[in-house]
Design a protein around this motif. Sequence first.
Motif, PDB file in Angstrom:
ATOM      1  N   VAL A  88     -20.280 -48.238 -10.640  1.00 38.79           N
ATOM      2  CA  VAL A  88     -21.072 -47.761  -9.503  1.00 38.79           C
ATOM      3  C   VAL A  88     -22.323 -47.040  -9.986  1.00 38.79           C
ATOM      4  O   VAL A  88     -23.423 -47.225  -9.454  1.00 38.79           O
ATOM      5  CB  VAL A  88     -20.227 -46.826  -8.610  1.00 38.79           C
ATOM      6  CG1 VAL A  88     -21.098 -46.156  -7.557  1.00 38.79           C
ATOM      7  CG2 VAL A  88     -19.109 -47.607  -7.930  1.00 38.79           C
ATOM      8  N   MET A  89     -22.173 -46.219 -11.032  1.00 34.32           N
ATOM      9  CA  MET A  89     -23.287 -45.410 -11.514  1.00 34.32           C
ATOM     10  C   MET A  89     -24.332 -46.233 -12.257  1.00 34.32           C
ATOM     11  O   MET A  89     -25.519 -45.887 -12.263  1.00 34.32           O
ATOM     12  CB  MET A  89     -22.759 -44.289 -12.415  1.00 34.32           C
ATOM     13  CG  MET A  89     -21.868 -43.305 -11.680  1.00 34.32           C
ATOM     14  SD  MET A  89     -21.103 -42.077 -12.753  1.00 34.32           S
ATOM     15  CE  MET A  89     -22.506 -41.050 -13.144  1.00 34.32           C
ATOM     16  N   GLU A  90     -23.913 -47.332 -12.867  1.00 31.05           N
ATOM     17  CA  GLU A  90     -24.840 -48.114 -13.684  1.00 31.05           C
ATOM     18  C   GLU A  90     -25.327 -49.396 -13.019  1.00 31.05           C
ATOM     19  O   GLU A  90     -26.224 -50.066 -13.539  1.00 31.05           O
ATOM     20  CB  GLU A  90     -24.184 -48.449 -15.035  1.00 31.05           C
ATOM     21  CG  GLU A  90     -23.891 -47.212 -15.866  1.00 31.05           C
ATOM     22  CD  GLU A  90     -23.334 -47.536 -17.240  1.00 31.05           C
ATOM     23  OE1 GLU A  90     -23.219 -48.739 -17.561  1.00 31.05           O
ATOM     24  OE2 GLU A  90     -23.029 -46.584 -17.984  1.00 31.05           O
ATOM     25  N   SER A  91     -24.746 -49.723 -11.868  1.00 28.41           N
ATOM     26  CA  SER A  91     -25.127 -50.950 -11.166  1.00 28.41           C
ATOM     27  C   SER A  91     -26.075 -50.648 -10.015  1.00 28.41           C
ATOM     28  O   SER A  91     -26.071 -49.548  -9.459  1.00 28.41           O
ATOM     29  CB  SER A  91     -23.870 -51.649 -10.629  1.00 28.41           C
ATOM     30  OG  SER A  91     -24.209 -52.729  -9.792  1.00 28.41           O
ATOM     31  N   ASP A  92     -26.895 -51.627  -9.670  1.00 27.04           N
ATOM     32  CA  ASP A  92     -27.759 -51.498  -8.489  1.00 27.04           C
ATOM     33  C   ASP A  92     -27.008 -51.848  -7.211  1.00 27.04           C
ATOM     34  O   ASP A  92     -27.509 -51.629  -6.111  1.00 27.04           O
ATOM     35  CB  ASP A  92     -28.985 -52.419  -8.625  1.00 27.04           C
ATOM     36  CG  ASP A  92     -29.923 -51.971  -9.733  1.00 27.04           C
ATOM     37  OD1 ASP A  92     -29.966 -50.748 -10.001  1.00 27.04           O
ATOM     38  OD2 ASP A  92     -30.597 -52.832 -10.336  1.00 27.04           O
ATOM     39  N   ASP A  93     -25.810 -52.394  -7.346  1.00 24.25           N
ATOM     40  CA  ASP A  93     -25.018 -52.775  -6.179  1.00 24.25           C
ATOM     41  C   ASP A  93     -24.346 -51.556  -5.555  1.00 24.25           C
ATOM     42  O   ASP A  93     -23.981 -50.594  -6.246  1.00 24.25           O
ATOM     43  CB  ASP A  93     -23.937 -53.781  -6.572  1.00 24.25           C
ATOM     44  CG  ASP A  93     -24.520 -55.115  -7.001  1.00 24.25           C
ATOM     45  OD1 ASP A  93     -25.629 -55.445  -6.548  1.00 24.25           O
ATOM     46  OD2 ASP A  93     -23.866 -55.822  -7.786  1.00 24.25           O
ATOM     47  N   SER A  94     -24.144 -51.613  -4.253  1.00 26.14           N
ATOM     48  CA  SER A  94     -23.415 -50.562  -3.553  1.00 26.14           C
ATOM     49  C   SER A  94     -21.918 -50.730  -3.822  1.00 26.14           C
ATOM     50  O   SER A  94     -21.471 -51.807  -4.251  1.00 26.14           O
ATOM     51  CB  SER A  94     -23.667 -50.651  -2.054  1.00 26.14           C
ATOM     52  OG  SER A  94     -23.051 -51.826  -1.528  1.00 26.14           O
TER      53      SER A  94
ATOM     54  N   ARG B 205     -17.155 -54.201  -4.437  1.00 30.19           N
ATOM     55  CA  ARG B 205     -15.814 -54.541  -3.945  1.00 30.19           C
ATOM     56  C   ARG B 205     -15.739 -56.027  -3.591  1.00 30.19           C
ATOM     57  O   ARG B 205     -14.773 -56.715  -3.946  1.00 30.19           O
ATOM     58  CB  ARG B 205     -15.460 -53.674  -2.729  1.00 30.19           C
ATOM     59  CG  ARG B 205     -14.162 -54.105  -2.025  1.00 30.19           C
ATOM     60  CD  ARG B 205     -13.833 -53.198  -0.864  1.00 30.19           C
ATOM     61  NE  ARG B 205     -14.891 -53.081   0.110  1.00 30.19           N
ATOM     62  CZ  ARG B 205     -15.193 -53.996   1.034  1.00 30.19           C
ATOM     63  NH1 ARG B 205     -14.516 -55.131   1.094  1.00 30.19           N
ATOM     64  NH2 ARG B 205     -16.174 -53.778   1.893  1.00 30.19           N
ATOM     65  N   LYS B 206     -16.759 -56.509  -2.903  1.00 27.21           N
ATOM     66  CA  LYS B 206     -16.757 -57.912  -2.494  1.00 27.21           C
ATOM     67  C   LYS B 206     -16.796 -58.856  -3.696  1.00 27.21           C
ATOM     68  O   LYS B 206     -16.197 -59.935  -3.685  1.00 27.21           O
ATOM     69  CB  LYS B 206     -17.952 -58.191  -1.578  1.00 27.21           C
ATOM     70  CG  LYS B 206     -17.835 -57.524  -0.210  1.00 27.21           C
ATOM     71  CD  LYS B 206     -19.111 -57.682   0.610  1.00 27.21           C
ATOM     72  CE  LYS B 206     -19.019 -56.948   1.940  1.00 27.21           C
ATOM     73  NZ  LYS B 206     -20.287 -57.006   2.707  1.00 27.21           N
ATOM     74  N   LYS B 207     -17.498 -58.441  -4.744  1.00 28.33           N
ATOM     75  CA  LYS B 207     -17.624 -59.295  -5.934  1.00 28.33           C
ATOM     76  C   LYS B 207     -16.302 -59.468  -6.668  1.00 28.33           C
ATOM     77  O   LYS B 207     -16.118 -60.462  -7.387  1.00 28.33           O
ATOM     78  CB  LYS B 207     -18.676 -58.715  -6.879  1.00 28.33           C
ATOM     79  CG  LYS B 207     -20.110 -58.929  -6.400  1.00 28.33           C
ATOM     80  CD  LYS B 207     -21.120 -58.393  -7.422  1.00 28.33           C
ATOM     81  CE  LYS B 207     -22.543 -58.679  -6.960  1.00 28.33           C
ATOM     82  NZ  LYS B 207     -23.546 -58.189  -7.962  1.00 28.33           N
TER      83      LYS B 207
ATOM     84  N   ALA C 283      -7.448 -59.058  -2.798  1.00 29.14           N
ATOM     85  CA  ALA C 283      -7.485 -59.156  -1.333  1.00 29.14           C
ATOM     86  C   ALA C 283      -6.171 -58.682  -0.733  1.00 29.14           C
ATOM     87  O   ALA C 283      -6.161 -57.995   0.304  1.00 29.14           O
ATOM     88  CB  ALA C 283      -7.770 -60.598  -0.915  1.00 29.14           C
ATOM     89  N   ALA C 284      -5.070 -58.995  -1.390  1.00 27.35           N
ATOM     90  CA  ALA C 284      -3.757 -58.563  -0.893  1.00 27.35           C
ATOM     91  C   ALA C 284      -3.629 -57.045  -0.958  1.00 27.35           C
ATOM     92  O   ALA C 284      -3.113 -56.396  -0.036  1.00 27.35           O
ATOM     93  CB  ALA C 284      -2.647 -59.212  -1.713  1.00 27.35           C
TER      94      ALA C 284
END
Length: 279
Positions: A218-224, A229-231, A240-241
């Motif tokens: 989270v801290m090093e990525s530009d993604d939220s 989570r989706k990735k 998913a389960a």
Amino acid sequence: MLKYKNIAFIGAGSMAEAMVSGLINKAEMSPDRITAVNHTNEERRIELSSKYKIQTVAFEEISLRNKDVIILAVKPKQAEAVLQRLKSVLQDHHVILSVLAGISTRYIEEILEKPFPVIRVMPNTSSMIGESITGISAGKYVENDDLDLAQELSKAIGKVKIISEKQMDVFTGIAGSGPAYFYYLLEHMEDAAVEYGLDRELARDIAAQTLYGASKMVMESDDSPAELRKKVTSPNGTTAAGLQALKENGGGDAIEKAVKNAARRSRSLRKEFEKVPAL
């Protein structure tokens, strides 16, 4: 600049100890520049003195003449009595940092009755290993040099965010109380793993490293967080389960309610002990 300052902790509980540990072990501050004070618990003073080689004294024997920074780290219900006692021994050069949950700078300023620089500082117990996230809010009489000093001290134990005092309650709900939420999560992940046959220490290492890695992503990525989570969630896969079980059992709602509950408690502490209007 910080290494030349002398600090007095008024209060010797877990938060004070976490900050002391971070300052000495991570910021390499000399222990002889730190003093911890409490009322009657001599055993606790001996413990801290032995463990960190700092000075410790009883509150009744306090002398602040050679101190630069006074850190208020008592329970909120003790704030008024402590401040009434301190007001007669504080000097013009003192900078006051408060880690008192829910207690505003205005309340402290009004009791002291002099224009002392008062800064609210909300670290968390990860200060002990130099990994706190600390929120800072400046009071009415704080100047730039005072704020710089508070930031420098806080950076010695982790990262720092300057926020408005109105934001301090929710900051407390996330950062001040947050470590306990994650420990609680890890407890339950560990229990589930043990139930399925893993050794407890192995399960703990796996869960803790997983949390650490996810936090670092989270801290090093530009993604939220939502995008990350989706990735990692394949349709009909194991992730998913697991997420479906969290959703069905109110996992997301529980986390949000934990933060909001802690923030509300911070606000209620102000009303309970200050008897002044909310910020």
